[in-house]
Scaffold this motif. Structure first.
Motif, PDB file in Angstrom:
ATOM      1  N   PHE A  87      73.558  66.347 123.558  1.00 41.07           N
ATOM      2  CA  PHE A  87      73.483  65.782 122.133  1.00 41.07           C
ATOM      3  C   PHE A  87      73.237  64.562 122.077  1.00 41.07           C
ATOM      4  O   PHE A  87      73.807  63.832 123.175  1.00 41.07           O
ATOM      5  N   ALA A  88      72.750  63.937 121.126  1.00 39.50           N
ATOM      6  CA  ALA A  88      72.695  62.380 120.945  1.00 39.50           C
ATOM      7  C   ALA A  88      73.644  61.864 119.989  1.00 39.50           C
ATOM      8  O   ALA A  88      74.185  62.599 119.278  1.00 39.50           O
ATOM      9  N   GLY A  89      73.782  60.392 119.975  1.00 38.12           N
ATOM     10  CA  GLY A  89      74.877  60.011 119.253  1.00 38.12           C
ATOM     11  C   GLY A  89      74.497  59.674 117.818  1.00 38.12           C
ATOM     12  O   GLY A  89      75.180  59.236 116.920  1.00 38.12           O
ATOM     13  N   ASP A  90      73.247  59.988 117.381  1.00 38.60           N
ATOM     14  CA  ASP A  90      72.586  59.676 116.164  1.00 38.60           C
ATOM     15  C   ASP A  90      72.155  60.816 115.429  1.00 38.60           C
ATOM     16  O   ASP A  90      71.645  60.884 114.261  1.00 38.60           O
ATOM     17  N   LEU A 121      65.458  64.546 110.224  1.00 39.67           N
ATOM     18  CA  LEU A 121      66.373  64.007 109.100  1.00 39.67           C
ATOM     19  C   LEU A 121      65.870  62.554 108.980  1.00 39.67           C
ATOM     20  O   LEU A 121      66.036  61.716 109.918  1.00 39.67           O
ATOM     21  N   SER A 122      65.281  62.406 107.767  1.00 44.54           N
ATOM     22  CA  SER A 122      64.723  61.136 107.649  1.00 44.54           C
ATOM     23  C   SER A 122      64.681  60.756 106.091  1.00 44.54           C
ATOM     24  O   SER A 122      64.671  61.710 105.499  1.00 44.54           O
ATOM     25  N   ASP A 128      60.838  64.036 106.267  1.00 42.35           N
ATOM     26  CA  ASP A 128      61.933  64.672 106.256  1.00 42.35           C
ATOM     27  C   ASP A 128      62.124  66.297 106.061  1.00 42.35           C
ATOM     28  O   ASP A 128      61.289  66.912 105.233  1.00 42.35           O
ATOM     29  N   GLY A 129      62.980  67.136 106.918  1.00 44.45           N
ATOM     30  CA  GLY A 129      62.881  68.414 106.996  1.00 44.45           C
ATOM     31  C   GLY A 129      62.049  69.241 107.723  1.00 44.45           C
ATOM     32  O   GLY A 129      61.883  70.354 107.734  1.00 44.45           O
ATOM     33  N   ILE A 130      60.844  68.477 108.424  1.00 51.71           N
ATOM     34  CA  ILE A 130      59.910  69.187 109.082  1.00 51.71           C
ATOM     35  C   ILE A 130      60.665  69.792 110.349  1.00 51.71           C
ATOM     36  O   ILE A 130      61.359  69.472 111.086  1.00 51.71           O
ATOM     37  N   LEU A 131      60.183  71.153 110.563  1.00 46.82           N
ATOM     38  CA  LEU A 131      60.636  71.935 111.818  1.00 46.82           C
ATOM     39  C   LEU A 131      59.666  71.494 113.147  1.00 46.82           C
ATOM     40  O   LEU A 131      58.396  71.391 112.881  1.00 46.82           O
ATOM     41  N   ILE A 132      60.276  71.442 114.166  1.00 41.62           N
ATOM     42  CA  ILE A 132      59.595  71.356 115.405  1.00 41.62           C
ATOM     43  C   ILE A 132      60.107  72.135 116.604  1.00 41.62           C
ATOM     44  O   ILE A 132      61.499  71.860 117.038  1.00 41.62           O
ATOM     45  N   ARG A 193      67.784  62.518 113.697  1.00 42.82           N
ATOM     46  CA  ARG A 193      67.463  61.226 112.812  1.00 42.82           C
ATOM     47  C   ARG A 193      66.305  60.503 113.353  1.00 42.82           C
ATOM     48  O   ARG A 193      66.283  60.014 114.723  1.00 42.82           O
ATOM     49  N   VAL A 194      65.222  60.289 112.478  1.00 41.65           N
ATOM     50  CA  VAL A 194      64.191  59.392 112.987  1.00 41.65           C
ATOM     51  C   VAL A 194      64.353  58.152 112.305  1.00 41.65           C
ATOM     52  O   VAL A 194      64.433  58.004 111.121  1.00 41.65           O
TER      53      VAL A 194
END
Length: 288
Positions: A87-90, A121-122, A128-132, A193-194
């Motif tokens: 996991f990332a810190g942001d 999450l942007s 915002d909300g796009i699934l990848i 978070r982008v």
């Protein structure tokens, strides 16, 4: 079953508290959160230490060398869990994410890897909300969206320190190593978070993006050299073709990419990043 969540962080003072809290709130009984700082110069370390004082599940240490990859690998050396998640810190881990993944992992044959989805999450409402990825039944192979057992970690965590991140290495392991048992589900494992601090995004100018992308694509030769003794002959041949196509891309030889013996999806990706004009067209077509 103990789950080890590994975090490699650097200068994440704005988001690190919410990132760790999202893991603390997971409804699993046996978890350790291993946070490795990779030379932060802001208040990231102080925030982590403060949180760790109130939660014995958190293990904090400093990266003895430098770089995101080496930080993750150091965290892995400290890990005791039978299952691993990065996991990332942001970013934010959705509630119940670990429990849902563990439920699926228990029914998998080892070496096991479960891919989940990432959701953007942007503050930018266009993304915002796009699934990848968007496609149902298909997960994302990047670090923050997969969970794997110890047998799979033998390969996934054997990342060359020369690479700038873990994502491309893990993608190649999932794609080309025949002994891994890989499954996808449609749950979201990470709210990504982008922002301007991301390692690589389509918002970069071409020169910046190309420099970062080229470093990532060093994975082709690194992967081939490390695993050529255990890869099937057809996959070795394909990786050699992919390496040639990447050399064409770096030189801007888009016509040679067109005739390269690689899949259409790889061909389109290399073409899009072969010069600033194609890159600009991609930015128009896709917002992330």
């Amino acid at each position: 079953m103990l789950i080890s969540v590994l975090m490699a962080v650097k200068n994440e003072c704005v988001h690190i508290e919410s990132a760790i809290q999202s893991i603390q709130r997971q409804n699993v009984g046996n978890i350790e959160i291993i946070v490795i700082d990779d030379g932060s110069t802001d208040s990231t370390v102080e925030i982590i230490k403060s949180i760790a004082l109130t939660d014995g599940r958190i293990i904090f240490d400093n990266n003895p060398t430098s770089g995101k990859v080496s930080a993750f690998k150091h965290g892995y050396r400290l890990a005791q869990g039978e299952c691993i998640a990065l996991f990332a810190g942001d970013d934010i881990m959705p509630l119940d994410s670990l429990a849902k993944r563990m439920n699926d992992m228990q029914n998998m044959e080892s070496p096991a890897i479960l891919m989940s989805k990432i959701q953007v999450l942007s503050e930018d409402k266009r993304i915002d909300g796009i699934l990848i990825p968007k496609r149902k039944g298909r997960g994302n192979p990047s670090g923050a969206s997969i969970m794997f057992d110890r047998a799979a970690a033998k390969y996934l965590m054997d990342i060359p320190d020369s690479l700038p991140n873990e994502d491309t290495w893990m993608d190649f392991c999932l794609t080309y190593l025949p002994m891994l048992h890989v499954k996808s589900h449609d749950d979201v494992a990470c709210l990504w978070r982008v922002h301007s601090g991301n390692s690589i995004t389509i918002k970069d100018d071409y020169q910046t993006f190309n420099k970062k992308f080229s470093k990532r694509m060093n994975v082709i030769d690194e992967f081939l050299n490390k695993y050529k003794e255990i890869l099937p002959i057809d996959r070795i041949a394909y990786l050699k073709n992919l390496s040639c196509a990447e050399n064409y891309r770096r030189k801007g030889d888009w016509l040679d990419i067109l005739f390269a013996k690689i899949t259409l999806s790889d061909k389109l990706r290399f073409l899009a990043y072969s010069n600033k004009y194609f890159y600009a067209m991609r930015k128009i077509i896709r917002s992330i």
